[in-house]
Write a protein that holds these residues in place. Structure first.
Motif: not given
Lengths: 144, 319
Positions: A9-12, A15, A25, A29, A40, B71, B83-85, B88-90, B123, B126, B129-130
């Protein structure tokens, strides 16, 4: 079993207008080898993998070679990668994206992963919104 | 769908010890061996997400994660069915928060929270937008916990405005400074973080009277419910129509782990309201969930049957 029961269950996702550099990147990560691309509304529109980026950064004549040993060194690759780093992923993505629906059978996902040699498969709902991914390891984990 | 936002999540490490000695006491290096330990994903929104998932409610957790500990957070959430959304930060690792619970004194834990890592502008863009995408499916948005270092204090204000424009209801659980900035956007529910110095710009919240007075002023501005944990086993709830005092018949010495109890309370209230319950039922369920979580070594209570049973020990008084 339904795909929704075994998926991660991941929405990574990204766009289509983000740069190749940003994509690398996130892939690095998130420890992913490919990435769903959504609009969108969150609907799946395309797919891009690290392999697609590598192919885009290889010299134009690479397709004609039988082995990478004909390439003198990595400089040409690095230079080309630098050239495409700021390009939008749209330029290199696949729009003929293979996916499964959340209520599809796990067998269907397994079949696609094996036949198409995929590492992971995006999962969408009836409106084609991304709701997760099925990875090879998800199938193995749930079959045990 | 419920969407939670935890801008500054953590890996929560808990040690249980028989006796904690510190250098100041012994004047020398002293090794304390823990009798038990646990690692879990943490941060207020994440605790609420895990609570809701354990109640059987599908939800999506958002925020920022980084590095190896990032992680750990994602894996823990997915294992719970959340559910994950996350973006990621650098700039570094997701922070680690440490809790030490001394046997017999679990109701007064030692807490050390990491500062977290700053989030770059790209970030943040980003994330926005999500977040806008998630608002297309969100009926409730829960904004909870501290902000990353150097983040704009108006962050929750902007997220609240966007959520309300999209037709979602909003709950905010945060420190007073963050909440103060958020109030003009009128979230539906607010819950100030009792661990921080409680005061809004115009008023301190030390006494019952001060809490009620501030609450009345806040609900006049459009907030539908303000929940303040006034005492460990009791809360004051202010709505435009009523003021409630809720309390539980338990001894604080029964508490085994207070971390996350406050989040179980808010999660319980949201769970009930989301399922169409009235305010009295929601508050009783919420406090029962909070109390049971505090009584359990685990961070949040897992058992809905136990919570419903515990509701008999919660009293609700309209004042």
């Amino acid at each position: 079993m339904k795909v929704g029961e075994i998926m991660t269950r991941d929405l990574t996702s990204v766009e289509k207008d983000i740069s190749v550099k940003e994509l690398i990147f996130i892939l690095d990560n998130a420890e992913m080898s490919n990435m769903p691309i959504v609009d969108e509304e969150g609907k799946l529109i395309a797919f891009i993998s690290a392999k697609d980026v590598i192919k885009a950064a290889l010299p134009g004549y690479f397709e004609m070679l039988h082995s990478a040993s004909f390439i003198p060194d990595m400089n040409q690759f690095a230079k080309k990668l630098g050239q495409i780093a700021d390009e939008p992923v749209e330029k290199h993505m696949h729009t003929d994206v293979i996916c499964v629906e959340v209520d599809d059978d796990d067998l269907q996902a397994a079949d696609l992963i094996i036949r198409k040699n995929l590492k992971s498969l995006p999962v969408v709902d009836v409106e084609r919104r991304l709701v997760g991914v099925v990875r090879r390891i998800d199938l193995l984990h749930h079959l045990l | 769908m419920i969407v939670t936002v935890t801008p500054n999540p953590s890996v929560d490490v808990t040690y249980w010890v028989d006796r904690l000695k510190i250098g100041k006491e012994t004047q020398e290096e002293y090794l304390t061996r823990a009798t038990d330990s646990s690692i879990s994903a943490g941060g207020k929104g994440i605790n609420i997400s895990i609570f809701l998932a354990r109640m059987g409610l599908e939800n999506i957790a958002m925020g920022f994660v980084g590095g190896y500990t990032g992680h750990v957070v994602l894996r823990a959430l997915r294992d719970e069915g959340v559910t994950t959304n996350f973006v990621w930060t650098g700039s570094g690792e997701t922070r680690t928060n440490l809790t030490v619970l001394e046997h017999g004194h679990e109701h007064v834990p030692i807490l050390i929270d990491g500062p977290g890592v700053a989030v770059a502008e790209s970030e943040m863009n980003r994330f926005m937008r999500r977040y806008r995408r998630m608002l297309k499916v969100a009926e409730w948005v829960v904004l909870a916990g501290s902000l990353p270092p150097q983040a704009n204090l108006a962050f929750y204000h902007e997220l609240t405005e966007l959520a309300k424009q999209a037709g979602a209801k909003v709950a905010v659980s945060a420190g007073a400074s963050c909440l103060t900035h958020c109030l003009p956007a009128a979230p539906n529910i607010i819950k100030p973080d009792i661990r921080e110095h409680l005061s809004f710009e115009w008023m301190k919240l030390r006494t019952r009277e001060e809490i009620i007075s501030a609450g009345k002023r806040i609900v006049q501005g459009g907030v539908e419910m303000m929940i303040v944990s006034h005492e460990v086993i009791g809360d004051i709830v202010i709505t435009p129509d009523s003021i409630w005092e809720i309390s539980a018949r338990v001894q604080t010495t029964q508490f085994r782990n207070l971390v996350g109890a406050d989040d179980a309370l808010l999660g319980g209230v949201i769970y009930q309201i989301y399922n169409g319950a009235g305010i009295e039922q929601a508050l009783r369920f919420g406090l029962a969930a909070g109390i049971l979580s505090a009584e359990s070594p685990e961070k949040v209570c897992m058992d809905i049957g136990q919570i419903e049973h515990e509701m008999a020990n919660v009293s609700l008084k309209r004042i």
